[in-house]
Design a protein around this motif. Sequence first.
Motif, PDB file in Angstrom:
ATOM      1  N   MET A  67       1.637  -7.814   2.279  1.00 46.68           N
ATOM      2  CA  MET A  67       1.738  -6.599   3.073  1.00 46.68           C
ATOM      3  C   MET A  67       0.426  -6.298   3.791  1.00 46.68           C
ATOM      4  O   MET A  67       0.425  -5.840   4.943  1.00 46.68           O
ATOM      5  CB  MET A  67       2.188  -5.430   2.195  1.00 46.68           C
ATOM      6  CG  MET A  67       3.619  -5.607   1.691  1.00 46.68           C
ATOM      7  SD  MET A  67       4.280  -4.211   0.744  1.00 46.68           S
ATOM      8  CE  MET A  67       4.604  -3.029   2.078  1.00 46.68           C
ATOM      9  N   CYS A  68      -0.688  -6.575   3.133  1.00 47.96           N
ATOM     10  CA  CYS A  68      -1.984  -6.425   3.801  1.00 47.96           C
ATOM     11  C   CYS A  68      -2.088  -7.358   4.998  1.00 47.96           C
ATOM     12  O   CYS A  68      -2.552  -6.961   6.077  1.00 47.96           O
ATOM     13  CB  CYS A  68      -3.120  -6.710   2.818  1.00 47.96           C
ATOM     14  SG  CYS A  68      -3.554  -5.334   1.743  1.00 47.96           S
ATOM     15  N   SER A 126       0.017  -0.559  -5.736  1.00 47.77           N
ATOM     16  CA  SER A 126      -0.163   0.895  -5.671  1.00 47.77           C
ATOM     17  C   SER A 126      -1.118   1.274  -4.549  1.00 47.77           C
ATOM     18  O   SER A 126      -0.972   2.329  -3.916  1.00 47.77           O
ATOM     19  CB  SER A 126      -0.665   1.442  -7.006  1.00 47.77           C
ATOM     20  OG  SER A 126      -1.906   0.855  -7.356  1.00 47.77           O
ATOM     21  N   GLY A 127      -2.096   0.413  -4.271  1.00 50.00           N
ATOM     22  CA  GLY A 127      -3.018   0.651  -3.166  1.00 50.00           C
ATOM     23  C   GLY A 127      -2.340   0.526  -1.818  1.00 50.00           C
ATOM     24  O   GLY A 127      -2.715   1.212  -0.854  1.00 50.00           O
ATOM     25  N   ILE A 128      -1.327  -0.328  -1.739  1.00 49.05           N
ATOM     26  CA  ILE A 128      -0.587  -0.478  -0.491  1.00 49.05           C
ATOM     27  C   ILE A 128       0.172   0.799  -0.161  1.00 49.05           C
ATOM     28  O   ILE A 128       0.220   1.236   0.997  1.00 49.05           O
ATOM     29  CB  ILE A 128       0.387  -1.673  -0.585  1.00 49.05           C
ATOM     30  CG1 ILE A 128      -0.385  -2.979  -0.737  1.00 49.05           C
ATOM     31  CG2 ILE A 128       1.285  -1.735   0.640  1.00 49.05           C
ATOM     32  CD1 ILE A 128      -1.275  -3.321   0.444  1.00 49.05           C
ATOM     33  N   ALA A 129       0.762   1.418  -1.174  1.00 47.15           N
ATOM     34  CA  ALA A 129       1.484   2.670  -0.943  1.00 47.15           C
ATOM     35  C   ALA A 129       0.555   3.729  -0.367  1.00 47.15           C
ATOM     36  O   ALA A 129       0.932   4.479   0.548  1.00 47.15           O
ATOM     37  CB  ALA A 129       2.105   3.159  -2.252  1.00 47.15           C
ATOM     38  N   ASP A 181       7.449  -3.039  -7.069  1.00 54.61           N
ATOM     39  CA  ASP A 181       7.017  -1.979  -7.977  1.00 54.61           C
ATOM     40  C   ASP A 181       5.641  -2.350  -8.530  1.00 54.61           C
ATOM     41  O   ASP A 181       5.468  -3.451  -9.072  1.00 54.61           O
ATOM     42  CB  ASP A 181       8.027  -1.833  -9.117  1.00 54.61           C
ATOM     43  CG  ASP A 181       7.726  -0.669 -10.043  1.00 54.61           C
ATOM     44  OD1 ASP A 181       6.628  -0.090  -9.958  1.00 54.61           O
ATOM     45  OD2 ASP A 181       8.588  -0.339 -10.875  1.00 54.61           O
ATOM     46  N   SER A 182       4.664  -1.462  -8.394  1.00 55.47           N
ATOM     47  CA  SER A 182       3.305  -1.772  -8.847  1.00 55.47           C
ATOM     48  C   SER A 182       3.225  -1.979 -10.358  1.00 55.47           C
ATOM     49  O   SER A 182       2.273  -2.577 -10.854  1.00 55.47           O
ATOM     50  CB  SER A 182       2.338  -0.655  -8.425  1.00 55.47           C
ATOM     51  OG  SER A 182       2.706   0.578  -9.011  1.00 55.47           O
ATOM     52  N   GLN A 183       4.215  -1.502 -11.120  1.00 56.59           N
ATOM     53  CA  GLN A 183       4.240  -1.770 -12.557  1.00 56.59           C
ATOM     54  C   GLN A 183       4.636  -3.204 -12.869  1.00 56.59           C
ATOM     55  O   GLN A 183       4.498  -3.665 -13.998  1.00 56.59           O
ATOM     56  CB  GLN A 183       5.188  -0.801 -13.250  1.00 56.59           C
ATOM     57  CG  GLN A 183       4.713   0.644 -13.199  1.00 56.59           C
ATOM     58  CD  GLN A 183       5.580   1.582 -14.017  1.00 56.59           C
ATOM     59  OE1 GLN A 183       6.457   1.153 -14.764  1.00 56.59           O
ATOM     60  NE2 GLN A 183       5.341   2.865 -13.878  1.00 56.59           N
ATOM     61  N   ARG A 188      -2.193   3.106   1.360  1.00 58.38           N
ATOM     62  CA  ARG A 188      -2.546   2.701   2.726  1.00 58.38           C
ATOM     63  C   ARG A 188      -1.424   3.009   3.710  1.00 58.38           C
ATOM     64  O   ARG A 188      -1.675   3.434   4.832  1.00 58.38           O
ATOM     65  CB  ARG A 188      -2.871   1.203   2.755  1.00 58.38           C
ATOM     66  CG  ARG A 188      -3.309   0.763   4.131  1.00 58.38           C
ATOM     67  CD  ARG A 188      -3.850  -0.625   4.183  1.00 58.38           C
ATOM     68  NE  ARG A 188      -4.326  -0.922   5.517  1.00 58.38           N
ATOM     69  CZ  ARG A 188      -4.696  -2.113   5.929  1.00 58.38           C
ATOM     70  NH1 ARG A 188      -4.680  -3.142   5.088  1.00 58.38           N
ATOM     71  NH2 ARG A 188      -5.107  -2.294   7.173  1.00 58.38           N
ATOM     72  N   LEU A 189      -0.185   2.799   3.300  1.00 55.32           N
ATOM     73  CA  LEU A 189       0.950   3.114   4.173  1.00 55.32           C
ATOM     74  C   LEU A 189       0.976   4.599   4.520  1.00 55.32           C
ATOM     75  O   LEU A 189       1.265   4.978   5.659  1.00 55.32           O
ATOM     76  CB  LEU A 189       2.259   2.703   3.496  1.00 55.32           C
ATOM     77  CG  LEU A 189       2.493   1.205   3.294  1.00 55.32           C
ATOM     78  CD1 LEU A 189       3.762   0.981   2.474  1.00 55.32           C
ATOM     79  CD2 LEU A 189       2.577   0.462   4.619  1.00 55.32           C
ATOM     80  N   SER A 190       0.662   5.429   3.537  1.00 59.10           N
ATOM     81  CA  SER A 190       0.638   6.872   3.774  1.00 59.10           C
ATOM     82  C   SER A 190      -0.448   7.247   4.776  1.00 59.10           C
ATOM     83  O   SER A 190      -0.243   8.090   5.659  1.00 59.10           O
ATOM     84  CB  SER A 190       0.405   7.626   2.459  1.00 59.10           C
ATOM     85  OG  SER A 190       1.467   7.400   1.556  1.00 59.10           O
ATOM     86  N   VAL A 191      -1.606   6.613   4.649  1.00 60.90           N
ATOM     87  CA  VAL A 191      -2.699   6.868   5.596  1.00 60.90           C
ATOM     88  C   VAL A 191      -2.309   6.404   6.994  1.00 60.90           C
ATOM     89  O   VAL A 191      -2.556   7.101   7.994  1.00 60.90           O
ATOM     90  CB  VAL A 191      -3.994   6.174   5.132  1.00 60.90           C
ATOM     91  CG1 VAL A 191      -5.078   6.272   6.209  1.00 60.90           C
ATOM     92  CG2 VAL A 191      -4.487   6.771   3.821  1.00 60.90           C
ATOM     93  N   MET A 192      -1.685   5.231   7.077  1.00 67.15           N
ATOM     94  CA  MET A 192      -1.233   4.728   8.375  1.00 67.15           C
ATOM     95  C   MET A 192      -0.272   5.700   9.038  1.00 67.15           C
ATOM     96  O   MET A 192      -0.363   5.977  10.234  1.00 67.15           O
ATOM     97  CB  MET A 192      -0.549   3.367   8.202  1.00 67.15           C
ATOM     98  CG  MET A 192      -1.473   2.216   7.903  1.00 67.15           C
ATOM     99  SD  MET A 192      -0.535   0.704   7.533  1.00 67.15           S
ATOM    100  CE  MET A 192       0.294   0.410   9.118  1.00 67.15           C
ATOM    101  N   GLN A 193       0.649   6.222   8.250  1.00 69.35           N
ATOM    102  CA  GLN A 193       1.624   7.149   8.809  1.00 69.35           C
ATOM    103  C   GLN A 193       0.967   8.447   9.266  1.00 69.35           C
ATOM    104  O   GLN A 193       1.298   8.982  10.327  1.00 69.35           O
ATOM    105  CB  GLN A 193       2.709   7.450   7.778  1.00 69.35           C
ATOM    106  CG  GLN A 193       3.865   8.283   8.325  1.00 69.35           C
ATOM    107  CD  GLN A 193       4.930   8.530   7.277  1.00 69.35           C
ATOM    108  OE1 GLN A 193       4.656   9.057   6.215  1.00 69.35           O
ATOM    109  NE2 GLN A 193       6.150   8.144   7.584  1.00 69.35           N
ATOM    110  N   ALA A 194       0.014   8.931   8.478  1.00 71.56           N
ATOM    111  CA  ALA A 194      -0.636  10.201   8.804  1.00 71.56           C
ATOM    112  C   ALA A 194      -1.495  10.108  10.050  1.00 71.56           C
ATOM    113  O   ALA A 194      -1.660  11.086  10.785  1.00 71.56           O
ATOM    114  CB  ALA A 194      -1.479  10.666   7.622  1.00 71.56           C
ATOM    115  N   THR A 195      -2.069   8.931  10.312  1.00 66.62           N
ATOM    116  CA  THR A 195      -2.996   8.779  11.436  1.00 66.62           C
ATOM    117  C   THR A 195      -2.386   8.024  12.612  1.00 66.62           C
ATOM    118  O   THR A 195      -3.089   7.697  13.563  1.00 66.62           O
ATOM    119  CB  THR A 195      -4.267   8.040  10.974  1.00 66.62           C
ATOM    120  OG1 THR A 195      -3.910   6.734  10.470  1.00 66.62           O
ATOM    121  CG2 THR A 195      -4.977   8.824   9.874  1.00 66.62           C
ATOM    122  N   ALA A 196      -1.080   7.748  12.541  1.00 59.99           N
ATOM    123  CA  ALA A 196      -0.440   6.901  13.556  1.00 59.99           C
ATOM    124  C   ALA A 196      -0.651   7.422  14.966  1.00 59.99           C
ATOM    125  O   ALA A 196      -0.964   6.659  15.888  1.00 59.99           O
ATOM    126  CB  ALA A 196       1.048   6.769  13.252  1.00 59.99           C
TER     127      ALA A 196
END
Length: 272
Positions: free
Chosen positions: A63-64, A97-100, A39-41, A102-110
Amino acid sequence: MTTFSILNIKGGTGKTTTTYNLGAAIAGSGKRVLLVDNDSQASLTKAMGLVPSDYKISLATLMCQAIDSPELLEDAIVQAIQHRDKLDLLPANQKLSGIATRLSVMQATASMFSEKDDIQPVYVLKTIVDMLRPMYDYILIDCSPHPDLQMINALAASDEVIIPVQAHYLDAEGLPDTLELVRRVRATYQPTLSVRGLLLTMYKGRTLLAKAVKEQIEANYGTSIHVFSHPIDYSIRVAEHAAYGESLLEYAPDCPAAKSYAVMAEEVMAHE
């Protein structure tokens, strides 16, 4: 070895408190336990008396590296793990929070840019957890309440799920959404994922409302999903212990909530 995600897509149900204190109770029996702050918090990191910004190597770093430099991951894991008495922790900070994102971008451009051997965005955390499995008897992942790719990563890395539910009608009504998310992840990414149990938290046993919610959950889910035998009693001690960087079992071992977590740990370990 078992990996649990502690989650509910509704906030304020006691996920972090359960992760910390269940982990402490299991570790007290002599088991090797790792807690993962997903959790980013960074509530779990703070509850254990640590300052999230102090850690240059955190879960976000790992994760990076799992994405960009997997050959460096093993050494980074060793540096990231923080040892706190009988418990180990993979800390989190705001960088998660930045990882979340990045994961979304990875999924969108997979489909457009991914190479054949690239890691899938839902399995980044699993890559880390799989490397840690030989070192521990139990890994407990504390999740944020957001049903995003960070949470899906936790579920895809887990064997089982524990769902804390506040003893309140509105919280109980949100339970089907959490169970549906688990079902979808099981169907798509983690076919052996299961629900270990539902845990009633912030339970005021003398009130008719709490008793009614307990009866409702047992009636609706008890035949198909285990409901842990001892609800976690509402207590000011539960709110206080994190401020001292101690588990409830250290801070107030005689309070009913601490005893309930000890019983819960026995239930969890008896199932192995």
